[in-house]
Each structure stands twice: as structure tokens, then as C-alpha cells.
Design a protein around this motif. Structure first.
Motif, PDB file in Angstrom:
ATOM      1  N   LEU A 195       0.817  -1.216   0.000  1.00  0.00           N
ATOM      2  CA  LEU A 195       0.000   0.000   0.000  1.00  0.00           C
ATOM      3  C   LEU A 195       0.853   1.270   0.000  1.00  0.00           C
ATOM      4  O   LEU A 195       0.477   2.272  -0.613  1.00  0.00           O
ATOM      5  N   VAL A 196       1.989   1.236   0.714  1.00  0.00           N
ATOM      6  CA  VAL A 196       2.832   2.443   0.798  1.00  0.00           C
ATOM      7  C   VAL A 196       3.982   2.409  -0.198  1.00  0.00           C
ATOM      8  O   VAL A 196       4.831   3.297  -0.206  1.00  0.00           O
ATOM      9  N   GLY A 197       4.028   1.367  -1.028  1.00  0.00           N
ATOM     10  CA  GLY A 197       5.099   1.231  -2.004  1.00  0.00           C
ATOM     11  C   GLY A 197       4.883   2.102  -3.229  1.00  0.00           C
ATOM     12  O   GLY A 197       3.840   2.752  -3.392  1.00  0.00           O
ATOM     13  N   PRO A 198       5.860   2.100  -4.110  1.00  0.00           N
ATOM     14  CA  PRO A 198       5.805   2.985  -5.287  1.00  0.00           C
ATOM     15  C   PRO A 198       4.893   2.484  -6.405  1.00  0.00           C
ATOM     16  O   PRO A 198       4.678   3.201  -7.389  1.00  0.00           O
ATOM     17  N   HIS A 199       4.345   1.276  -6.264  1.00  0.00           N
ATOM     18  CA  HIS A 199       3.587   0.683  -7.372  1.00  0.00           C
ATOM     19  C   HIS A 199       2.087   0.946  -7.279  1.00  0.00           C
ATOM     20  O   HIS A 199       1.338   0.576  -8.180  1.00  0.00           O
ATOM     21  N   LEU A 200       1.622   1.574  -6.184  1.00  0.00           N
ATOM     22  CA  LEU A 200       0.207   1.942  -6.049  1.00  0.00           C
ATOM     23  C   LEU A 200       0.113   3.457  -5.955  1.00  0.00           C
ATOM     24  O   LEU A 200       0.688   4.066  -5.047  1.00  0.00           O
ATOM     25  N   SER A 201      -0.621   4.060  -6.864  1.00  0.00           N
ATOM     26  CA  SER A 201      -0.736   5.521  -6.887  1.00  0.00           C
ATOM     27  C   SER A 201      -1.920   6.032  -6.073  1.00  0.00           C
ATOM     28  O   SER A 201      -2.035   7.237  -5.830  1.00  0.00           O
ATOM     29  N   LEU A 202      -2.788   5.122  -5.625  1.00  0.00           N
ATOM     30  CA  LEU A 202      -3.991   5.537  -4.896  1.00  0.00           C
ATOM     31  C   LEU A 202      -3.689   5.894  -3.445  1.00  0.00           C
ATOM     32  O   LEU A 202      -4.485   6.569  -2.793  1.00  0.00           O
ATOM     33  N   THR A 203      -2.566   5.455  -2.905  1.00  0.00           N
ATOM     34  CA  THR A 203      -2.219   5.680  -1.492  1.00  0.00           C
ATOM     35  C   THR A 203      -0.902   6.435  -1.402  1.00  0.00           C
ATOM     36  O   THR A 203      -0.097   6.415  -2.347  1.00  0.00           O
ATOM     37  N   PRO A 204      -0.657   7.113  -0.262  1.00  0.00           N
ATOM     38  CA  PRO A 204       0.630   7.812  -0.088  1.00  0.00           C
ATOM     39  C   PRO A 204       1.791   6.827  -0.149  1.00  0.00           C
ATOM     40  O   PRO A 204       1.665   5.682   0.272  1.00  0.00           O
ATOM     41  N   SER A 205       2.923   7.283  -0.665  1.00  0.00           N
ATOM     42  CA  SER A 205       4.074   6.409  -0.845  1.00  0.00           C
ATOM     43  C   SER A 205       5.256   6.869  -0.007  1.00  0.00           C
ATOM     44  O   SER A 205       5.392   8.059   0.301  1.00  0.00           O
ATOM     45  N   VAL A 206       6.109   5.918   0.332  1.00  0.00           N
ATOM     46  CA  VAL A 206       7.351   6.217   1.039  1.00  0.00           C
ATOM     47  C   VAL A 206       8.283   6.953   0.093  1.00  0.00           C
ATOM     48  O   VAL A 206       8.417   6.596  -1.086  1.00  0.00           O
ATOM     49  N   ILE A 207       8.966   7.976   0.629  1.00  0.00           N
ATOM     50  CA  ILE A 207       9.840   8.798  -0.208  1.00  0.00           C
ATOM     51  C   ILE A 207      11.305   8.428  -0.018  1.00  0.00           C
ATOM     52  O   ILE A 207      12.031   8.152  -0.961  1.00  0.00           O
ATOM     53  N   ASP A 208      11.752   8.367   1.243  1.00  0.00           N
ATOM     54  CA  ASP A 208      13.171   8.111   1.545  1.00  0.00           C
ATOM     55  C   ASP A 208      13.422   6.605   1.589  1.00  0.00           C
ATOM     56  O   ASP A 208      13.658   6.020   2.650  1.00  0.00           O
ATOM     57  N   THR A 209      13.364   5.947   0.442  1.00  0.00           N
ATOM     58  CA  THR A 209      13.473   4.483   0.397  1.00  0.00           C
ATOM     59  C   THR A 209      14.843   3.986   0.830  1.00  0.00           C
ATOM     60  O   THR A 209      14.964   2.888   1.373  1.00  0.00           O
ATOM     61  N   GLU A 210      15.892   4.785   0.606  1.00  0.00           N
ATOM     62  CA  GLU A 210      17.249   4.340   0.955  1.00  0.00           C
ATOM     63  C   GLU A 210      17.387   4.143   2.461  1.00  0.00           C
ATOM     64  O   GLU A 210      17.913   3.128   2.930  1.00  0.00           O
ATOM     65  N   ASN A 211      16.902   5.109   3.245  1.00  0.00           N
ATOM     66  CA  ASN A 211      16.979   4.984   4.701  1.00  0.00           C
ATOM     67  C   ASN A 211      16.065   3.880   5.230  1.00  0.00           C
ATOM     68  O   ASN A 211      16.388   3.210   6.210  1.00  0.00           O
ATOM     69  N   VAL A 212      14.921   3.699   4.589  1.00  0.00           N
ATOM     70  CA  VAL A 212      14.017   2.618   4.988  1.00  0.00           C
ATOM     71  C   VAL A 212      14.684   1.268   4.756  1.00  0.00           C
ATOM     72  O   VAL A 212      14.555   0.342   5.566  1.00  0.00           O
ATOM     73  N   GLU A 213      15.422   1.150   3.653  1.00  0.00           N
ATOM     74  CA  GLU A 213      16.148  -0.098   3.388  1.00  0.00           C
ATOM     75  C   GLU A 213      17.209  -0.360   4.460  1.00  0.00           C
ATOM     76  O   GLU A 213      17.430  -1.512   4.851  1.00  0.00           O
ATOM     77  N   THR A 214      17.866   0.695   4.939  1.00  0.00           N
ATOM     78  CA  THR A 214      18.843   0.533   6.029  1.00  0.00           C
ATOM     79  C   THR A 214      18.165   0.031   7.293  1.00  0.00           C
ATOM     80  O   THR A 214      18.664  -0.882   7.964  1.00  0.00           O
ATOM     81  N   LEU A 215      17.012   0.616   7.612  1.00  0.00           N
ATOM     82  CA  LEU A 215      16.261   0.153   8.784  1.00  0.00           C
ATOM     83  C   LEU A 215      15.792  -1.294   8.590  1.00  0.00           C
ATOM     84  O   LEU A 215      15.757  -2.073   9.551  1.00  0.00           O
ATOM     85  N   ALA A 216      15.457  -1.647   7.356  1.00  0.00           N
ATOM     86  CA  ALA A 216      15.050  -3.027   7.075  1.00  0.00           C
ATOM     87  C   ALA A 216      16.204  -3.994   7.300  1.00  0.00           C
ATOM     88  O   ALA A 216      16.009  -5.101   7.815  1.00  0.00           O
ATOM     89  N   GLU A 217      17.427  -3.586   6.929  1.00  0.00           N
ATOM     90  CA  GLU A 217      18.600  -4.427   7.174  1.00  0.00           C
ATOM     91  C   GLU A 217      18.817  -4.626   8.671  1.00  0.00           C
ATOM     92  O   GLU A 217      19.179  -5.720   9.122  1.00  0.00           O
ATOM     93  N   ILE A 218      18.596  -3.568   9.441  1.00  0.00           N
ATOM     94  CA  ILE A 218      18.679  -3.703  10.901  1.00  0.00           C
ATOM     95  C   ILE A 218      17.615  -4.678  11.393  1.00  0.00           C
ATOM     96  O   ILE A 218      17.850  -5.482  12.297  1.00  0.00           O
ATOM     97  N   GLY A 219      16.436  -4.621  10.757  1.00  0.00           N
ATOM     98  CA  GLY A 219      15.364  -5.549  11.124  1.00  0.00           C
ATOM     99  C   GLY A 219      15.760  -6.986  10.903  1.00  0.00           C
ATOM    100  O   GLY A 219      15.489  -7.858  11.746  1.00  0.00           O
ATOM    101  N   VAL A 220      16.411  -7.289   9.787  1.00  0.00           N
ATOM    102  CA  VAL A 220      16.869  -8.654   9.518  1.00  0.00           C
ATOM    103  C   VAL A 220      17.879  -9.093  10.576  1.00  0.00           C
ATOM    104  O   VAL A 220      17.842 -10.227  11.068  1.00  0.00           O
ATOM    105  N   ILE A 221      18.780  -8.185  10.947  1.00  0.00           N
ATOM    106  CA  ILE A 221      19.784  -8.510  11.974  1.00  0.00           C
ATOM    107  C   ILE A 221      19.106  -8.887  13.286  1.00  0.00           C
ATOM    108  O   ILE A 221      19.452  -9.891  13.920  1.00  0.00           O
ATOM    109  N   PHE A 222      18.114  -8.108  13.690  1.00  0.00           N
ATOM    110  CA  PHE A 222      17.443  -8.399  14.955  1.00  0.00           C
ATOM    111  C   PHE A 222      16.575  -9.663  14.861  1.00  0.00           C
ATOM    112  O   PHE A 222      16.439 -10.393  15.850  1.00  0.00           O
TER     113      PHE A 222
END
Length: 756
Positions: free
Chosen positions: A42-69
Motif C-alpha cells: 500500500l505504501v510502495g511505489p507501485h500503487l498511486s492511490l495511497t501515499p508512498s514512502v519517499i526516503d526508500t534508501e533509509n528505509v532499506e537501512t532500517l530493514a537491514e537492521i530488522g533482519v539482523i534483529f
């Protein structure tokens, strides 16, 4: 107005949408992981009907931290001892299933004209099943206490560690683009070496550290320390050429052997849940709905391979491990889904830039379908068994039953097998430490001394003295330590058969020890110097100081074993050693297996209808054929309780029963008393004051006759009259106009007094 960073806006969007979708998925009783993935879509770049995440690079960093935990938390639940206790049945089942599904997944990718790397990662994605989904389905269907569930849990444990190793191998192949057998073998050996080294060093150092700083540790400092250790191991693993996920998993598994494991796991849960949610949302952000439609046929093929391939391979593995046909089918039907690790493996391929973008949609589509089919697969496993037993020949059924009975009655190991295992354990553990010391001395100590000491030969001599001085205890153990004195003595007395092989083993150990010393010296000096001078001197020195070296090694070994067994020792002390006796008498996979009975631990509900009744009154053995092995009440264990023992709330009861008996008995055990009225919330009990006036008509009444206790479920605790206070008035105290009465009771009922 201050500027708000885009990352905070994105986090707000991710967490709000994630919360809404997970609430929805919890209400329809579906796995939360799928809810997070839908939120990412829903918040990804492939749906135009809903708001999208802008700072994808930082979100990917947080996702990598998520995998570590996530991997760190998995390690905390894992423990290497837990793997050792899984047993042969679960291990054989897991390895057969993983080998089959990984190979078939690879060939399925090739049949669909995928690249070699895409096909390899597809096989890795299919290698694990979902622990979360299986446990949820077991709980809902009430089969968690059945015998086959134990095998399933064991298979899941083995799958976790194998998939971690697969991730390392896939990372290596992706980076090097090498598929040679020698390269793969070297990578596996290197991985196993570092796994063992980190485990040995961690067990030797960490429990001692935690023990010494225990008085200084509260929840906050323990959380910071554990996360620091996790990230430190992540850095070390990446420096050694492995993945960050492996480092996190290793540190978790080391901490799992300490007495602080449960507490670390508890305080880490919110952190893991937060970053884990961000990771799974980031997975959903990569999904393109159009791509799912475009690759609908690969999704279908992968789903079919998962459902039927995992069922076939897991059932086959369970049969080979000696499980009866019915139990093997139940295990196979339970494992037919794609686990959360599929997303981690797919994310790994994308982060390394070696897999195609369509891998994620295929993984998510197949995972969603198999998630919904899992409960039905488990539910109808008995019907599938009945169908299979009808169509296969009778002689095959007889052969399978004989094979199962034969594997369950294998006799105890001989002294030779035990002694050989013990020798291998000594050789491997000490050999790994020696290899690590050799690498440290040659790669770090020698270059350092060459820079600080002008004479090159002197630097090599100092390196040799320091490194072999540290290695001496482990060399002594590698060459001369006897693993089992009693077993060795009994074998030695069998002169005709054993003395020759025992002498050969002793000579081989000595020869390998000398070779290690020679190689070590050769790295520092010439081969001639090693053979003629250094090796003889080292052997003579070790012989002269053997007693001291032996004593020092025994102290090191004692500390290591003490740290390794600290958690079990603490638990055993709580139970005064009784639980260990219990496990010997009621081992579900040995003593009771011929009767298909096993030990199940159940907890008594506070609302259970049988609370306070003794076992004679309950007559469970007579009515349902079950036996009560123990009652665990707090830290107290009642072993083999008698007929006069009673069950109390939150008791843990050990029930010995077959699957059929427990199925009939479980509803009786779970039966609860019907509560006629809802119990008021503690927060509704308040201290409140009222004034005696014409509204409540309390003037002239005593505390007893006013009925305040009955009307408010409360108590009069004080009266203020003419600026004087009467504390805890008696029941005969009479209320007067203007009295301020203090009442402890239900808030709403106290308020109703003024409307009487």
C-alpha cells in the motif's frame, strides 16, 4: 515551523498503515507477516492511490537492521544444545526435505528459463517452512500435544540452521560467481571453522562477563549490552567474509547458552518487533501487482512444488528416520508452506544485485497461498493417511511397520562408538583452537613484531614462544588427553581385540600433533630448522612441564563446561534435580515409543472446573487411560503424585498418553467453570468521597444499616466531621449532616449513592 525529516514521515506512514493492516489480519486470524507485506504494498511505489514512502534508501537501512534483529532473536531461541537434542528422526527428516526441495526448486527455475542465480535462490527460498504459521495452525487445531508435532518442531530447528548456512553459501556464490566443488568445499569448511571458533570463544568468555557484571545490569543496560554484542559480532562476521545475518545468529545462539537468555529475549522483543515490522513492510514495497499477474504461472508452479514437493520429501524423510506411516504423513502435511526466511533470502539476492526483480512477487504469492492452505493440510492429514494406506499394497505397510519398530529398538552404543566420538570431539575442539592461534600468530603477531623488532629471526622466535606457549594446553589435549577413562580401561582389557586399535589411535594423535607443530614452525622458519631444532625442543619442553600444562588445561576445560552448563544447572537447582530423574523415566522417544505414548506438559487454567479436587476424585486414569507423571508448582516438582494430590491454578501437569487418549482427554482438561458475571476491572476500584445530604439519605443511619458495603462492593475507610477525621469508623458509627465519607469501592456504584 521546524523541518521534519522525510525518514520520520516515512516511518509514521509505515507504522500507521502497518498497524491498521495487522489489526485487520489479526481480526480475520491470519499471520501478521502477510499484513505487514500488504502494508508495504500500500505504501510502495507501485500503487498511486495511497501515499508512498519517499526516503526508500533509509528505509532499506532500517530493514537491514530488522533482519539482523530477527536473526539475533532466532539465535536466542535456538541454542546449539537444542540442535543436539533434536534427535536423529527430526534431523534425517529435515535433511531429506531440504535436499529434495532445494534441488527440485533449482531445476524448476531452469525449466522456467530462469538464470542460474535466480534458480539457486529459488531453491534456497523453498528450503524452510514457517515456524510462525505452523505453531499458529497447531494451536488453532489443538494438535500441538500430538506426537508428530514434536518431530515437526525438531525439523524446524534443523531447517533454521541449515538455511543460515545456505544464505552464507549463496552470498559466497553470488560474490565470487564460482560454482567449483573445491571452492564450495573450502567455503563450507571455512564457515564451520568460524562457527565452532566463535562458539567456543563466546561460551568461554561471555557467561563469565555476564556473571561478573550481573549486579550492575538492569533491563536497560542488559538491552544495550546485548545489542552491542550482536552488532559487534555482525562486524566481526563481515570482516571474516560472511554475512551480517550469520554474525547476528551466532551471537544470539551464544547468549542462548547463558542464564540471561530468557531475560535478553524478553527485553529484545519490542525492538525485534519494531524493526522486523519495518523489514516485512519493505518487502511488500518491492511487490509490483502487475508483475504478480505477469508471473502468475511461476507463482502457481512454485506453489504446487511447495505443497506436493514438501509433502513428499518430508514424508519420505520421516519414513527413513523410522516414523510410522501415519506420523510421517502428518509431519509431511504440516511442513508444506514457505517460511519467512524466503523473504530474507530473496532480499539477500536483490541486495547483492544477482537476482531478478520478479523473485519477490513469486515468493510472496506462493507464501500467501500456502499460508492459507496450511491449516487445511494439517486438518485433513488423517484422511490423506487413510487414502494412502488403502492404495498401497499390504506387504508394503507391513514392511514399513517392521522398519519403524526396528529403528525404535536400536540398542545402546558400544564403548568403541562412544570412545571414537569422544576422541573426535577432543580432536576437533582443540584442533580448531590451535588453528585459530596459528592464524593469529602468523597473520597478526608476526607482522607486528617484524615492525617493532629489528632482528627478523628474533621476532620469529618471540612469535613462536608466545604462540606455542598459549597453544601448549591445547596441544597436550590434542595429543594425549583420554576422553573416557572407564571406557578406555575396559577396552584395553580386551587384549585380543582392542589393544592394537587403541595403540594405533594414540600413535595417530601424536603424529598429527607433531605435524601441527612442524607446520607452525615451518611458517616462521625454514623446514630444516623446524625438523632438526624447533620440533624436538618443543616436544621436550612439553614433556617436562606436562603436569602443569595438564592442570592448566583442566582449569580451562572446567570453566568452559561450567559456562556451557550454567543455564541447565540453574534450572536443575530450581527443581532440586527431580526433573532430570523424571526425563530419564519418561523419555517420549525411547521408553514409551513402542506404545505410541509420549509426555505432554499442560498448564492448569485459573478457571479450570477441577481445581481443588484430588486425583482420586478426578479418576482420569480410569476414565481416559492417561497417567500423571508430575505436577510442577512454581519451583516445586511433585514426582509421581499420589491419589490425594490436588491440582491448583497455573500448575504444570505432565500427562503420559497416546495421541488418541490426549485428543479425548484435552477437552476435559481445558474445561472451565462458567462465570456468571464479569469481574470488575481493578482500575474501577477507587477511593472516593461523598457528602451526607438529602440526595443519599444517609443521615441518621449507621455504617452497617446504610448498606454501603453491599451497594458499592466497598468499604467506609474514614469520615471527616467538623474538621476532625474518624479513621476506620466502626459499624455502629452514625452519619450526620455534612459528613464527608471516604469509601473504597466501585466508582460507578459509589456515584449512584447520590441518586438514591
Amino acid at each position: 515551523m521546524g523541518h521534519l525529516p522525510k525518514l520520520i514521515e516515512d516511518l509514521a506512514l509505515i507504522l500507521i498503515v502497518g498497524a491498521i493492516t495487522t489489526l485487520l489480519f489479526r481480526s480475520i486470524k491470519q499471520p501478521l507477516v502477510l499484513g505487514y507485506i500488504i502494508a508495504g504494498l500500500l505504501v510502495g511505489p507501485h500503487l498511486s492511490l495511497t501515499p508512498s514512502v519517499i526516503d526508500t534508501e533509509n528505509v532499506e537501512t532500517l530493514a537491514e537492521i530488522g533482519v539482523i534483529f530477527l536473526l539475533f532473536s532466532l539465535g536466542l531461541e535456538f541454542s546449539f544444545k537444542k540442535l543436539m537434542r533434536v534427535g536423529g528422526s527430526a534431523s534425517i527428516t529435515a535433511f531429506v526435505e531440504i535436499f529434495f526441495i532445494t534441488i527440485t526448486g533449482f531445476f524448476l527455475g531452469k525449466l522456467m528459463s530462469w538464470s542460474t542465480m535466480d534458480s539457486l535462490f529459488l531453491g534456497g527460498m523453498l528450503a524452510s517452512s514457517s515456524t510462525t504459521i505452523i505453531i499458529k495452525a497447531f494451536d488453532e487445531l489443538g494438535v500441538k500435544t500430538k506426537l508428530f508435532a514434536r518431530i515437526v518442531f525438531g525439523v524446524l530447528v534443523v531447517e533454521d540452521i541449515v538455511v543460515i548456512l545456505l544464505m552464507v553459501l549463496l552470498s559466497t556464490i553470488a560474490v565470487t560467481q564460482q560454482f567449483q566443488g573445491t571452492e564450495m568445499a573450502f567455503t563450507v569448511l571455512k564457515l564451520l571453522f568460524f562457527l565452532a571458533l566463535w562458539f567456543i570463544a563466546g561460551i568461554f568468555l561471555l557467561p563469565t562477563l555476564l556473571k561478573r557484571v550481573k549486579p550492575l545490569l538492569d533491563d536497560e543496560t542488559l538491552l544495550i549490552l546485548s545489542i552491542g554484542l550482536c552488532l559487534g559480532m555482525v562486524m566481526l562476521a563481515t570482516q571474516a567474509g560472511f554475512s551480517a545475518e550469520l554474525g547476528a545468529f551466532i551471537m544470539g545462539s551464544i547468549l542462548a547458552e547463558t542464564t540471561a537468555a530468557e531475560k535478553v529475549e524478553h527485553i529484545l522483543t519490542p525492538v525485534k518487533n519494531l524493526f522486523g515490522a519495518i523489514f516485512f513492510v519493505s518487502v511488500g514495497m518491492l511487490i509490483d501487482p502487475e508483475m504478480i499477474l505477469e508471473y502468475r504461472w511461476p507463482v502457481l508452479f512454485v506453489t504446487l512444488l511447495t505443497l506436493f514437493g514438501k509433502f513428499f520429501s518430508t514424508t519420505l524423510g520421516a519414513l527413513l528416520s523410522g516414523q510410522p506411516l501415519k506420523q510421517a504423513v502428518q509431519v509431511g502435511m504440516s511442513m508444506a508452506q514457505i517460511g519467512e526466511f524466503a523473504f530474507i533470502v530473496a532480499a539477500l539476492g536483490l541486495s547483492l544485485g544477482v537476482t531478478s526483480d520478479f523473485i519477490f512477487p513469486v515468493a510472496v504469492g506462493a507464501s500467501a497461498i500456502t499460508t492459507f492452505t496450511t491449516p487445511y493440510m494439517i486438518k485433513y492429514s488423517d484422511h490423506v493417511y487413510n487414502f494412502i494406506s488403502k492404495i498401497i499394497p499390504e506387504k508394503w505397510l507391513v514392511a514399513l511397520n517392521k522398519y519403524s519398530a526396528g529403528t525404535q529398538n536400536i540398542q545402546a552404543e558400544s564403548y568403541w562408538k562412544k570412545l571414537t566420538k569422544a576422541y573426535l570431539k577432543i580432536a576437533l575442539t582443540n584442533g580448531i583452537v590451535l588453528l585459530a592461534l596459528m592464524l593469529l600468530s602468523i597473520k597478526f603477531l608476526l607482522p607486528f613484531l617484524k615492525e617493532t623488532v629489528e632482528n627478523e629471526i628474533l621476532g620469529s622466535i618471540i612469535t613462536l614462544v608466545i604462540s606455542l606457549g598459549l597453544a601448549a594446553p591445547f596441544l597436550w589435549a590434542f595429543m594425549t588427553k583420554q576422553p573416557n577413562k572407564m571406557g578406555f580401561a575396559e577396552l584395553w582389557l580386551e587384549k585380543k581385540y582392542s589393544q592394537g586399535p587403541l595403540l594405533v589411535l594414540a600413535i595417530i594423535r601424536m603424529v598429527f600433533g607433531i605435524i601441527i607443530i612442524a607446520v607452525w614452525v615451518d611458517r616462521l622458519f625454514t623446514a630444516m630448522a623446524a625438523i632438526l631444532v624447533a620440533v624436538p625442543i618443543i616436544i621436550i619442553v612439553m614433556f617436562l612441564f606436562s603436569k602443569r600444562i595438564q592442570n592448566f588445561y583442566q582449569r580451562l576445560e572446567g570453566r568452559f563446561l561450567s559456562n556451557l552448563n550454567a543455564r541447565e544447572k540453574a534450572e536443575a537447582e530450581k527443581l532440586s534435580g527431580t526433573e532430570n530423574i523424571l526425563s530419564k523415566h519418561f523419555s517420549p522417544q525411547s521408553d514409551l515409543s513402542p506404545w505410541d505414548a509420549h509426555l505432554i506438559d499442560l498448564e492448569v487454567s485459573p478457571q479450570a472446573a477441577y481445581i481443588g479436587k484430588n486425583l482420586l476424585e478426578l479418576a482420569w486414569r480410569e476414565n481416559y487411560g492417561v497417567n500423571i507423571a508430575y505436577i510442577k508448582r512454581g519451583d516445586k516438582l511433585i514426582y509421581a503424585p499420589g491419589k490425594n494430590n490436588k491440582l491448583l491454578p497455573f500448575d504444570h501437569v505432565g500427562i503420559i498418553a497416546t495421541d488418541e487418549q490426549i485428543q479425548a482427554f484435552k477437552p476435559v482438561f481445558d474445561m472451565q467453570e462458567q462465570i456468571e458475571a464479569a469481574t470488575p476491572n481493578v482500575e474501577d476500584i477507587v477511593v472516593q468521597k461523598i457528602v451526607v445530604d438529602e440526595h443519599n439519605r444517609l443521615k441518621g443511619q449507621t455504617v452497617l444499616s446504610s448498606g454501603i458495603r453491599e451497594r458499592t462492593n466497598g468499604l467506609v475507610v474514614g469520615i471527616e466531621r467538623n474538621h476532625e477525621r474518624i479513621l476506620n469508623p466502626t459499624s455502629t458509627t452514625t452519619f450526620e449532616w455534612g459528613d464527608i465519607v471516604w469509601i473504597v469501592g466501585e466508582k460507578q456504584k459509589i456515584q449512584k449513592l447520590n441518586t438514591a
